[in-house]
Design a protein around this motif. Sequence first.
Motif, PDB file in Angstrom:
ATOM      1  N   ALA A 214      12.326   0.885   6.081  1.00 14.58           N
ATOM      2  CA  ALA A 214      11.490   1.486   6.853  1.00 14.58           C
ATOM      3  C   ALA A 214      10.399   2.062   5.324  1.00 14.58           C
ATOM      4  N   LEU A 215       9.146   2.609   5.682  1.00 12.63           N
ATOM      5  CA  LEU A 215       8.618   3.844   4.655  1.00 12.63           C
ATOM      6  C   LEU A 215       8.884   4.967   5.141  1.00 12.63           C
ATOM      7  N   PHE A 216       8.729   5.957   4.227  1.00  7.65           N
ATOM      8  CA  PHE A 216       8.461   7.672   4.505  1.00  7.65           C
ATOM      9  C   PHE A 216       7.740   8.182   3.992  1.00  7.65           C
ATOM     10  N   CYS A 217       6.824   8.821   4.308  1.00 11.11           N
ATOM     11  CA  CYS A 217       6.151   9.783   3.278  1.00 11.11           C
ATOM     12  C   CYS A 217       6.571  11.071   3.191  1.00 11.11           C
TER      13      CYS A 217
ATOM     14  N   ILE B 226       6.072   7.686  -1.853  1.00  9.10           N
ATOM     15  CA  ILE B 226       6.618   6.991  -0.596  1.00  9.10           C
ATOM     16  C   ILE B 226       7.754   6.311  -0.808  1.00  9.10           C
ATOM     17  N   ILE B 227       8.427   6.612   0.366  1.00  9.43           N
ATOM     18  CA  ILE B 227      10.906   6.431  -0.007  1.00  9.43           C
ATOM     19  C   ILE B 227      10.008   5.139   0.927  1.00  9.43           C
TER      20      ILE B 227
ATOM     21  N   PHE C 173       5.984   6.335   7.845  1.00 10.81           N
ATOM     22  CA  PHE C 173       5.318   4.959   7.100  1.00 10.81           C
ATOM     23  C   PHE C 173       5.083   3.995   7.977  1.00 10.81           C
ATOM     24  N   GLU C 174       3.771   3.641   9.289  1.00  8.56           N
ATOM     25  CA  GLU C 174       3.966   1.929   9.100  1.00  8.56           C
ATOM     26  C   GLU C 174       2.720   1.080   9.355  1.00  8.56           C
ATOM     27  N   PRO C 175       2.195   0.902   7.941  1.00  5.05           N
ATOM     28  CA  PRO C 175       0.990   0.367   7.041  1.00  5.05           C
ATOM     29  C   PRO C 175       0.674  -0.712   8.015  1.00  5.05           C
ATOM     30  N   VAL C 176      -0.653  -1.071   8.304  1.00  2.00           N
ATOM     31  CA  VAL C 176      -1.439  -2.232   9.494  1.00  2.00           C
ATOM     32  C   VAL C 176      -2.526  -2.602   8.604  1.00  2.00           C
ATOM     33  N   LYS C 177      -2.316  -2.574   7.606  1.00  2.00           N
ATOM     34  CA  LYS C 177      -3.738  -2.871   6.706  1.00  2.00           C
ATOM     35  C   LYS C 177      -2.775  -2.310   5.441  1.00  2.00           C
ATOM     36  N   GLY C 178      -3.530  -3.548   4.358  1.00  2.00           N
ATOM     37  CA  GLY C 178      -3.494  -2.777   2.687  1.00  2.00           C
ATOM     38  C   GLY C 178      -2.043  -3.962   2.706  1.00  2.00           C
TER      39      GLY C 178
ATOM     40  N   ASP D  77       2.337  -7.676   6.319  1.00  2.00           N
ATOM     41  CA  ASP D  77       2.173  -8.576   5.836  1.00  2.00           C
ATOM     42  C   ASP D  77       1.130  -9.320   6.273  1.00  2.00           C
ATOM     43  N   GLY D  78      -0.081  -8.750   6.674  1.00  2.00           N
ATOM     44  CA  GLY D  78      -1.686 -10.100   6.991  1.00  2.00           C
ATOM     45  C   GLY D  78      -2.592  -9.362   5.897  1.00  2.00           C
ATOM     46  N   GLY D  79      -2.519  -8.181   4.646  1.00  2.00           N
ATOM     47  CA  GLY D  79      -3.021  -8.092   4.031  1.00  2.00           C
ATOM     48  C   GLY D  79      -4.178  -7.352   4.302  1.00  2.00           C
TER      49      GLY D  79
END
Length: 98
Positions: free
Chosen positions: A2-5, A55-56, A87-92, A96-98
């Motif tokens: 997972a990612l943590f800010c 961001i860890i 942190f749960e990125p949805v874009k970028g 996986d979706g880029g």
Amino acid sequence: MALFCFYCRDGENSETLRAIHLEAQREWMARHDENYLAAGPLTNRKGEFVGSLLIIEAEDEEAARATVNDDPYLVGGVWQSIRVDRFEPVKGRWTDGG
């Protein structure tokens, strides 16, 4: 994983304390490089340091906090407060979706 800010805000005398602990902090981050997806200073409109954003990547929040607990900027008093959020990125690039 997972990612943590980590949103770290500087305290009093942070400019002086950053200078004192900069080399040790850079060495610390180099030793824990595999945990950091991104890290850098936060600045105000005048370009003055006001904190840091980390961001860890870790198994859980406890493991992420363990990466930061002995950071020279935390131990040395540069940061007066730290907020941690998952942190749960949805874009970028980190999705996986880029």
